[in-house]
Motif scaffolding. Structure first.
Motif, PDB file in Angstrom:
ATOM      1  N   ARG A 226      27.595  16.344 -24.136  1.00 38.48           N
ATOM      2  CA  ARG A 226      28.316  16.015 -23.396  1.00 38.48           C
ATOM      3  C   ARG A 226      27.844  17.034 -21.752  1.00 38.48           C
ATOM      4  NH1 ARG A 226      32.031  16.612 -28.146  1.00 38.48           N
ATOM      5  NH2 ARG A 226      32.450  19.093 -27.633  1.00 38.48           N
ATOM      6  N   ILE A 227      27.380  18.313 -22.093  1.00 42.65           N
ATOM      7  CA  ILE A 227      26.959  18.521 -21.089  1.00 42.65           C
ATOM      8  C   ILE A 227      26.779  18.692 -19.463  1.00 42.65           C
ATOM      9  CG2 ILE A 227      24.643  19.610 -21.733  1.00 42.65           C
ATOM     10  CD1 ILE A 227      27.227  21.541 -19.751  1.00 42.65           C
ATOM     11  N   THR A 228      26.492  16.917 -20.064  1.00 42.62           N
ATOM     12  CA  THR A 228      25.863  16.493 -18.615  1.00 42.62           C
ATOM     13  C   THR A 228      26.860  16.314 -18.061  1.00 42.62           C
ATOM     14  OG1 THR A 228      23.235  15.354 -18.904  1.00 42.62           O
ATOM     15  CG2 THR A 228      24.528  14.795 -17.327  1.00 42.62           C
ATOM     16  N   SER A 229      28.136  15.451 -18.840  1.00 40.95           N
ATOM     17  CA  SER A 229      29.252  14.512 -18.242  1.00 40.95           C
ATOM     18  C   SER A 229      30.253  15.531 -17.534  1.00 40.95           C
ATOM     19  CB  SER A 229      30.114  13.620 -19.156  1.00 40.95           C
ATOM     20  OG  SER A 229      29.840  14.142 -20.144  1.00 40.95           O
ATOM     21  N   ALA A 230      29.937  16.719 -18.710  1.00 44.33           N
ATOM     22  CA  ALA A 230      30.724  17.590 -18.569  1.00 44.33           C
ATOM     23  C   ALA A 230      30.783  18.546 -16.877  1.00 44.33           C
ATOM     24  CB  ALA A 230      31.528  18.645 -19.893  1.00 44.33           C
ATOM     25  N   LEU A 231      29.369  18.542 -16.638  1.00 45.00           N
ATOM     26  CA  LEU A 231      29.023  19.696 -15.779  1.00 45.00           C
ATOM     27  C   LEU A 231      29.600  18.711 -14.130  1.00 45.00           C
ATOM     28  CD1 LEU A 231      25.259  21.132 -16.382  1.00 45.00           C
ATOM     29  CD2 LEU A 231      27.754  22.165 -15.569  1.00 45.00           C
ATOM     30  N   GLN A 232      29.462  16.986 -14.257  1.00 44.94           N
ATOM     31  CA  GLN A 232      30.230  16.042 -13.522  1.00 44.94           C
ATOM     32  C   GLN A 232      31.411  15.780 -13.246  1.00 44.94           C
ATOM     33  OE1 GLN A 232      28.921  13.652 -10.587  1.00 44.94           O
ATOM     34  NE2 GLN A 232      30.191  14.526 -10.299  1.00 44.94           N
ATOM     35  N   ASP A 233      32.350  16.449 -13.913  1.00 47.76           N
ATOM     36  CA  ASP A 233      34.216  16.754 -14.359  1.00 47.76           C
ATOM     37  C   ASP A 233      33.425  17.861 -13.728  1.00 47.76           C
ATOM     38  OD1 ASP A 233      34.110  14.556 -15.206  1.00 47.76           O
ATOM     39  OD2 ASP A 233      34.176  14.866 -17.591  1.00 47.76           O
ATOM     40  N   PHE A 234      33.028  18.905 -13.973  1.00 44.76           N
ATOM     41  CA  PHE A 234      33.743  20.256 -13.134  1.00 44.76           C
ATOM     42  C   PHE A 234      33.667  19.759 -11.479  1.00 44.76           C
ATOM     43  CE2 PHE A 234      31.942  22.670 -17.401  1.00 44.76           C
ATOM     44  CZ  PHE A 234      33.578  22.960 -17.017  1.00 44.76           C
ATOM     45  N   VAL A 235      31.997  19.135 -11.260  1.00 45.71           N
ATOM     46  CA  VAL A 235      31.980  18.805  -9.891  1.00 45.71           C
ATOM     47  C   VAL A 235      33.306  17.709  -9.353  1.00 45.71           C
ATOM     48  CG1 VAL A 235      30.514  17.843  -8.285  1.00 45.71           C
ATOM     49  CG2 VAL A 235      29.561  18.990  -9.821  1.00 45.71           C
ATOM     50  N   THR A 236      33.728  17.484  -9.828  1.00 47.24           N
ATOM     51  CA  THR A 236      34.662  16.650  -9.311  1.00 47.24           C
ATOM     52  C   THR A 236      36.485  17.585  -9.454  1.00 47.24           C
ATOM     53  OG1 THR A 236      34.479  14.845 -10.636  1.00 47.24           O
ATOM     54  CG2 THR A 236      36.345  14.536 -10.236  1.00 47.24           C
ATOM     55  N   VAL A 237      36.184  18.062 -10.237  1.00 44.19           N
ATOM     56  CA  VAL A 237      37.723  19.257 -10.404  1.00 44.19           C
ATOM     57  C   VAL A 237      37.185  20.255  -9.104  1.00 44.19           C
ATOM     58  CG1 VAL A 237      39.320  20.207 -10.931  1.00 44.19           C
ATOM     59  CG2 VAL A 237      37.870  18.613 -12.335  1.00 44.19           C
ATOM     60  N   PHE A 238      36.047  20.710  -9.172  1.00 42.40           N
ATOM     61  CA  PHE A 238      36.167  21.990  -7.820  1.00 42.40           C
ATOM     62  C   PHE A 238      35.326  22.188  -7.133  1.00 42.40           C
ATOM     63  CE2 PHE A 238      36.266  24.627 -12.929  1.00 42.40           C
ATOM     64  CZ  PHE A 238      37.140  24.890 -12.611  1.00 42.40           C
ATOM     65  N   GLY A 239      34.338  20.711  -6.919  1.00 46.80           N
ATOM     66  CA  GLY A 239      33.612  20.591  -5.866  1.00 46.80           C
ATOM     67  C   GLY A 239      32.648  21.255  -5.806  1.00 46.80           C
ATOM     68  N   ASP A 240      31.439  20.106  -5.771  1.00 49.89           N
ATOM     69  CA  ASP A 240      30.045  21.027  -6.043  1.00 49.89           C
ATOM     70  C   ASP A 240      29.470  22.124  -5.361  1.00 49.89           C
ATOM     71  OD1 ASP A 240      29.850  20.173  -3.282  1.00 49.89           O
ATOM     72  OD2 ASP A 240      28.643  19.172  -3.409  1.00 49.89           O
ATOM     73  N   ARG A 241      30.121  23.439  -4.289  1.00 47.85           N
ATOM     74  CA  ARG A 241      29.832  24.305  -3.580  1.00 47.85           C
ATOM     75  C   ARG A 241      30.298  25.689  -4.375  1.00 47.85           C
ATOM     76  NH1 ARG A 241      31.475  23.161   1.865  1.00 47.85           N
ATOM     77  NH2 ARG A 241      33.019  22.084   1.054  1.00 47.85           N
ATOM     78  N   ARG A 242      31.370  25.360  -6.069  1.00 50.23           N
ATOM     79  CA  ARG A 242      31.506  26.827  -7.094  1.00 50.23           C
ATOM     80  C   ARG A 242      30.324  27.306  -7.442  1.00 50.23           C
ATOM     81  NH1 ARG A 242      36.486  27.661  -9.345  1.00 50.23           N
ATOM     82  NH2 ARG A 242      37.572  26.088  -8.713  1.00 50.23           N
ATOM     83  N   GLU A 243      30.011  28.279  -7.300  1.00 48.81           N
ATOM     84  CA  GLU A 243      29.043  29.192  -8.030  1.00 48.81           C
ATOM     85  C   GLU A 243      28.816  28.680 -10.061  1.00 48.81           C
ATOM     86  OE1 GLU A 243      26.231  30.016  -7.015  1.00 48.81           O
ATOM     87  OE2 GLU A 243      26.488  29.463  -5.550  1.00 48.81           O
ATOM     88  N   ALA A 244      28.492  29.004 -10.156  1.00 47.84           N
ATOM     89  CA  ALA A 244      28.168  28.552 -11.880  1.00 47.84           C
ATOM     90  C   ALA A 244      27.014  28.953 -12.774  1.00 47.84           C
ATOM     91  CB  ALA A 244      28.408  27.134 -12.702  1.00 47.84           C
ATOM     92  N   ALA A 245      26.697  28.949 -14.011  1.00 49.23           N
ATOM     93  CA  ALA A 245      25.457  29.387 -14.400  1.00 49.23           C
ATOM     94  C   ALA A 245      25.742  28.431 -16.072  1.00 49.23           C
ATOM     95  CB  ALA A 245      25.820  31.390 -14.848  1.00 49.23           C
TER      96      ALA A 245
END
Length: 287
Positions: free
Chosen positions: A175-194
Motif C-alpha cells: 500500500r505504500i505507493t498509493s499511501a504516498l500519493q494520498d499524502f501528496v494529495t492532502v499535504f502537497g508534494d513539497r512537504r518533507e518526509a522520509a
C-alpha cells in the motif's frame, strides 16, 4: 527486573522489546525474561522459536499464540494465569508490544485486575525512524497504520493536515505507493518526509525528500519490507495563497497524478486555508 522478581510467585505482565531485525540489538533482560517467564504470549510462535534459537535461550514456560485475530479471546485466559501467580511475557515480531502490536488489551486487563505491568524495553521502529529521518524530533505524533482504503486514508490525513508535530506512520509495502500519493494529495508534494524501510536489517534503506519525489520513487521501485513513514509537521498557518492560475495548475497536477477532482480541490483548499467552494468556483471558471 531481576531473576528474583521473575521467580517471586506474584502474577505480573512483562512487555518484552524484541529486535527489529538485527539480533545484536537483543538485550540481556530480553534473554532473562524469555528464559524465566511462566507464559510467553507471542505474536508469531514460529518467530519466537527462531528468536530463542538465535539467542541460545531455552524457553521453559508455556507458549501461547497472541495476535490481532485472537487477542481479545486469549486475554481472559492470560489474566487467569496471572491470578495463579504466573509471569506472563508478551513478545511481538519486533519492537515494543502494544505499539500498533498486540499487548494493550492485556496491559489494560491486568491493571484492572490489580496485577503489575513492567517492561524489558527494547528497539522501537517509531523512535528509530524518527531519529533517522532528519526531521524535527522534539515533538512528534505517532499515528500507526492508516486506514486501508484510499478514501479512509485521505479522510484521516485531512484531520492531520494542520498538525504541527512531526508525524510517524506504519505502512504495508503493497500500500505504500498509493499511501504516498494520498499524502501528496492532502499535504502537497513539497512537504518533507522520509520513508524508512527494513530498519536495522541487511537491506535497510532511508529515503528522504519532498513527498512528491518519494511518491514518484515508490511508484517506480515498488519498495518491499517493513516500512515506517515520517512526515514533517504542517508549517505555522496556511501557505501563502498563490495566483489563480497557479491554484488551477495545482489542482490539475493532483488530478493528473490520479487524485479525483473533488479530493484535489479539497486538498488545495486545505493547504492554503481557503474555502472549498471558492477553489471549486475558481477551477470551473471559464478561461
Amino acid at each position: 527486573m531481576t531473576d528474583a522478581a521473575l521467580d517471586s510467585g506474584t502474577g505480573r505482565v512483562v512487555l518484552v522489546g524484541a529486535p527489529l531485525g538485527n539480533i545484536g540489538d537483543a538485550s540481556t533482560r530480553l534473554r532473562e525474561v524469555l528464559a524465566a517467564a511462566d507464559v510467553i504470549a507471542a505474536e508469531d510462535t514460529r518467530r519466537l522459536h527462531r528468536l530463542a534459537k538465535d539467542l541460545d535461550v531455552t524457553i521453559s514456560g508455556r507458549i501461547v499464540s497472541y495476535f490481532e485475530g485472537n487477542e481479545e479471546r486469549r486475554t481472559p485466559d492470560l489474566v487467569e494465569a496471572l491470578r495463579g501467580g504466573a509471569v506472563v511475557a508478551v513478545v511481538t515480531d519486533g519492537g515494543m508490544p502494544s505499539v500498533s502490536d498486540p499487548g494493550y488489551r492485556l496491559v489494560r486487563a491486568a491493571l484492572d485486575a490489580g496485577f503489575p505491568v513492567s517492561a524489558a524495553p527494547g528497539p522501537s521502529a517509531v523512535t528509530t525512524a524518527l531519529a533517522l529521518s532528519g526531521l524535527p524530533s522534539d515533538r512528534f505524533c505517532f499515528e500507526g497504520f492508516l486506514p486501508r482504503t484510499g478514501s479512509g486514508r485521505r479522510s484521516r490525513l485531512r484531520e492531520l493536515a494542520a498538525e504541527p508535530r512531526t508525524l510517524v506512520f506504519f505502512e504495508a509495502p503493497h500500500r505504500i505507493t498509493s499511501a504516498l500519493q494520498d499524502f501528496v494529495t492532502v499535504f502537497g508534494d513539497r512537504r518533507e518526509a522520509a520513508v524508512c524501510r527494513e530498519l536495522t536489517k541487511t537491506y535497510e534503506e532511508i529515503r528522504r525528500g519532498p513527498l512528491g519525489e518519494l511518491a514518484a520513487w515508490a511508484a517506480e521501485s515498488g519498495p518491499r519490507g517493513e516500512i515506517t513513514v515520517v512526515v514533517a509537521g504542517a508549517p505555522a498557518g496556511p501557505a501563502e495563497r498563490p495566483a489563480d492560475d497557479e491554484l488551477r495548475a495545482e489542482v490539475a497536477g493532483r488530478e493528473a497524478a490520479g487524485t479525483t477532482r473533488r479530493d484535489a480541490i479539497q486538498a488545495v483548499a486545505d493547504v492554503y486555508g481557503l474555502r472549498k467552494r471558492d477553489v471549486y468556483a475558481l477551477v470551473h471558471t471559464t478561461q
